[in-house]
Design a protein around this motif. Structure first.
Motif, mmCIF file in Angstrom:
data_model
loop_
_atom_site.group_PDB
_atom_site.id
_atom_site.type_symbol
_atom_site.label_atom_id
_atom_site.label_comp_id
_atom_site.label_asym_id
_atom_site.label_seq_id
_atom_site.Cartn_x
_atom_site.Cartn_y
_atom_site.Cartn_z
ATOM 1 N N ARG A 1 0.830 -1.211 0.000
ATOM 2 C CA ARG A 1 0.000 0.000 0.000
ATOM 3 C C ARG A 1 0.862 1.257 0.000
ATOM 4 O O ARG A 1 0.576 2.217 -0.724
ATOM 5 N N VAL A 2 1.910 1.241 0.816
ATOM 6 C CA VAL A 2 2.803 2.403 0.884
ATOM 7 C C VAL A 2 3.499 2.630 -0.454
ATOM 8 O O VAL A 2 3.620 3.769 -0.931
ATOM 9 N N MET A 3 3.934 1.553 -1.092
ATOM 10 C CA MET A 3 4.612 1.694 -2.385
ATOM 11 C C MET A 3 3.658 2.184 -3.466
ATOM 12 O O MET A 3 4.056 2.940 -4.354
ATOM 13 N N ARG A 4 2.405 1.778 -3.397
ATOM 14 C CA ARG A 4 1.428 2.261 -4.381
ATOM 15 C C ARG A 4 1.188 3.754 -4.228
ATOM 16 O O ARG A 4 1.035 4.473 -5.233
ATOM 17 N N VAL A 5 1.132 4.224 -2.992
ATOM 18 C CA VAL A 5 0.979 5.661 -2.755
ATOM 19 C C VAL A 5 2.182 6.411 -3.302
ATOM 20 O O VAL A 5 2.051 7.453 -3.961
ATOM 21 N N SER A 6 3.369 5.871 -3.049
ATOM 22 C CA SER A 6 4.594 6.487 -3.554
ATOM 23 C C SER A 6 4.610 6.497 -5.084
ATOM 24 O O SER A 6 4.992 7.495 -5.704
ATOM 25 N N LEU A 7 4.174 5.397 -5.691
ATOM 26 C CA LEU A 7 4.099 5.317 -7.149
ATOM 27 C C LEU A 7 3.153 6.379 -7.705
ATOM 28 O O LEU A 7 3.468 7.059 -8.693
ATOM 29 N N SER A 8 2.000 6.531 -7.074
ATOM 30 C CA SER A 8 1.020 7.516 -7.524
ATOM 31 C C SER A 8 1.590 8.931 -7.470
ATOM 32 O O SER A 8 1.388 9.731 -8.397
ATOM 33 N N LYS A 9 2.335 9.238 -6.413
ATOM 34 C CA LYS A 9 2.935 10.563 -6.283
ATOM 35 C C LYS A 9 4.001 10.794 -7.344
ATOM 36 O O LYS A 9 4.110 11.891 -7.898
ATOM 37 N N GLU A 10 4.780 9.771 -7.624
ATOM 38 C CA GLU A 10 5.831 9.913 -8.629
ATOM 39 C C GLU A 10 5.242 10.144 -10.017
ATOM 40 O O GLU A 10 5.742 10.961 -10.791
ATOM 41 N N VAL A 11 4.188 9.426 -10.345
ATOM 42 C CA VAL A 11 3.538 9.606 -11.644
ATOM 43 C C VAL A 11 2.917 10.995 -11.734
ATOM 44 O O VAL A 11 2.961 11.648 -12.789
ATOM 45 N N GLU A 12 2.356 11.458 -10.636
ATOM 46 C CA GLU A 12 1.761 12.804 -10.615
ATOM 47 C C GLU A 12 2.814 13.870 -10.893
ATOM 48 O O GLU A 12 2.553 14.843 -11.605
ATOM 49 N N VAL A 13 4.009 13.677 -10.361
ATOM 50 C CA VAL A 13 5.109 14.614 -10.628
ATOM 51 C C VAL A 13 5.495 14.574 -12.102
ATOM 52 O O VAL A 13 5.737 15.614 -12.727
ATOM 53 N N LEU A 14 5.558 13.372 -12.667
ATOM 54 C CA LEU A 14 5.921 13.237 -14.083
ATOM 55 C C LEU A 14 4.899 13.915 -14.997
ATOM 56 O O LEU A 14 5.244 14.419 -16.066
ATOM 57 N N GLU A 15 3.635 13.924 -14.592
ATOM 58 C CA GLU A 15 2.567 14.485 -15.425
ATOM 59 C C GLU A 15 2.386 15.989 -15.258
ATOM 60 O O GLU A 15 1.496 16.575 -15.880
ATOM 61 N N THR A 16 3.243 16.611 -14.457
ATOM 62 C CA THR A 16 3.134 18.050 -14.227
ATOM 63 C C THR A 16 3.173 18.821 -15.554
ATOM 64 O O THR A 16 4.029 18.573 -16.401
ATOM 65 N N ASN A 17 2.233 19.750 -15.718
ATOM 66 C CA ASN A 17 2.138 20.649 -16.882
ATOM 67 C C ASN A 17 1.641 19.980 -18.163
ATOM 68 O O ASN A 17 1.430 20.667 -19.168
ATOM 69 N N LEU A 18 1.454 18.668 -18.168
ATOM 70 C CA LEU A 18 0.958 18.025 -19.383
ATOM 71 C C LEU A 18 -0.477 18.462 -19.687
ATOM 72 O O LEU A 18 -0.855 18.585 -20.853
ATOM 73 N N SER A 19 -1.256 18.700 -18.649
ATOM 74 C CA SER A 19 -2.633 19.146 -18.876
ATOM 75 C C SER A 19 -2.657 20.533 -19.530
ATOM 76 O O SER A 19 -3.554 20.838 -20.324
ATOM 77 N N PHE A 20 -1.657 21.363 -19.218
ATOM 78 C CA PHE A 20 -1.578 22.686 -19.854
ATOM 79 C C PHE A 20 -1.335 22.540 -21.348
ATOM 80 O O PHE A 20 -1.947 23.239 -22.161
ATOM 81 N N LEU A 21 -0.438 21.625 -21.727
ATOM 82 C CA LEU A 21 -0.168 21.404 -23.147
ATOM 83 C C LEU A 21 -1.419 20.904 -23.868
ATOM 84 O O LEU A 21 -1.697 21.306 -25.010
ATOM 85 N N ALA A 22 -2.156 20.025 -23.193
ATOM 86 C CA ALA A 22 -3.396 19.523 -23.798
ATOM 87 C C ALA A 22 -4.399 20.659 -23.992
ATOM 88 O O ALA A 22 -5.084 20.731 -25.025
ATOM 89 N N THR A 23 -4.475 21.548 -23.009
ATOM 90 C CA THR A 23 -5.399 22.682 -23.109
ATOM 91 C C THR A 23 -4.993 23.617 -24.242
ATOM 92 O O THR A 23 -5.843 24.070 -25.028
ATOM 93 N N VAL A 24 -3.705 23.909 -24.340
ATOM 94 C CA VAL A 24 -3.213 24.785 -25.410
ATOM 95 C C VAL A 24 -3.511 24.174 -26.771
ATOM 96 O O VAL A 24 -3.972 24.860 -27.698
ATOM 97 N N GLY A 25 -3.260 22.883 -26.907
ATOM 98 C CA GLY A 25 -3.527 22.213 -28.172
ATOM 99 C C GLY A 25 -4.996 22.226 -28.550
ATOM 100 O O GLY A 25 -5.342 22.221 -29.740
#
Length: 228
Positions: free
Chosen positions: A111-135
């Motif tokens: 469970r702890v590793m899954r939470v850590s994984l989720s946080k790491e993926v969230e960091v990787l996805e930073t600003n991608l939603s902005f690019l999608a919005t601009v496009g």
């Protein structure tokens, strides 16, 4: 050079609203390219760090020793390193207090590793939603400027008695530049969003595979300690 000058002249002669649309699109384009370069660097570094750490992890080094080594720089951990650190730390804590219940130890660690994984993926996805919005919205912003510019040109044309193509052409040209700028802003953003999303997905799969492999190792250690 003359083409650049004529485009500048068209911009200067454009209505205030069309100028505002062009400036907004230019600003969005600059921010998008900045984010594209920054995200590309971040994802490339994350890929390299994950590969290096997994080489150390699978080198046969004792996990306790590896944990002690990376604990020194725990504030700068990311990706597989962070998943390993949080997982092993929780495993050690639960193992000391629940050595007779290895299943509970593994469940808590996972469970702890899954939470850590989720946080790491969230960091990787930073600003991608902005690019999608601009496009998504840039072509419509450019089209709005185009419609307004053409409407403005025809309104001005209606105020004269003898209309010619030469009179309406500059207004239409300046309006079409807004559409071109909208596409110029949107196309790189869409391409970058798709490419970066693929990279994030690959890293996420890599992290998940590492987590599953690490969980299997901890599972074996927990049940081996119970038998002893």
């Amino acid at each position: 050079m003359s083409t650049e000058l004529s485009m500048l002249d068209l911009f200067l002669q454009a209505s205030l609203l069309v100028k505002a649309v062009m400036l907004v699109l230019l600003g969005m384009s600059i921010v998008s390219w900045t984010m594209i370069m920054k995200r590309s660097q971040v994802l490339s570094r994350a890929d390299i760090r994950a590969a290096r750490f997994e080489d150390r992890f699978w080198s046969g080094m004792d996990l306790s020793q590896l944990f002690q080594e990376i604990q020194v720089s725990k504030s700068y951990l990311s990706g597989s390193e962070q998943i390993f650190y949080s997982g092993f730390k929780e495993f050690a804590r639960l193992h000391r207090s629940n050595i007779q219940v290895p299943g509970a130890v593994i469940d808590g660690t996972t469970r702890v590793m899954r939470v850590s994984l989720s946080k790491e993926v969230e960091v990787l996805e930073t600003n991608l939603s902005f690019l999608a919005t601009v496009g998504s919205i840039s072509p419509y912003i450019g089209l709005f400027g185009t419609v307004w510019g053409i409407m403005h040109a025809f309104l001005a044309l209606g105020a004269v008695k003898h209309a010619t193509l030469a009179m309406v052409a500059p207004g239409i040209a300046e309006a079409l530049i807004a559409t071109a700028m909208g596409l110029f802003t949107a196309i790189p953003a869409v391409i970058a969003y798709n490419r970066l999303t693929v990279k994030v997905s690959k890293l996420e799969n890599n992290y998940m595979n590492f987590m599953e492999s690490f969980s299997s190792i901890l599972h074996h250690q927990a049940f081996t300690a119970l038998k002893e």
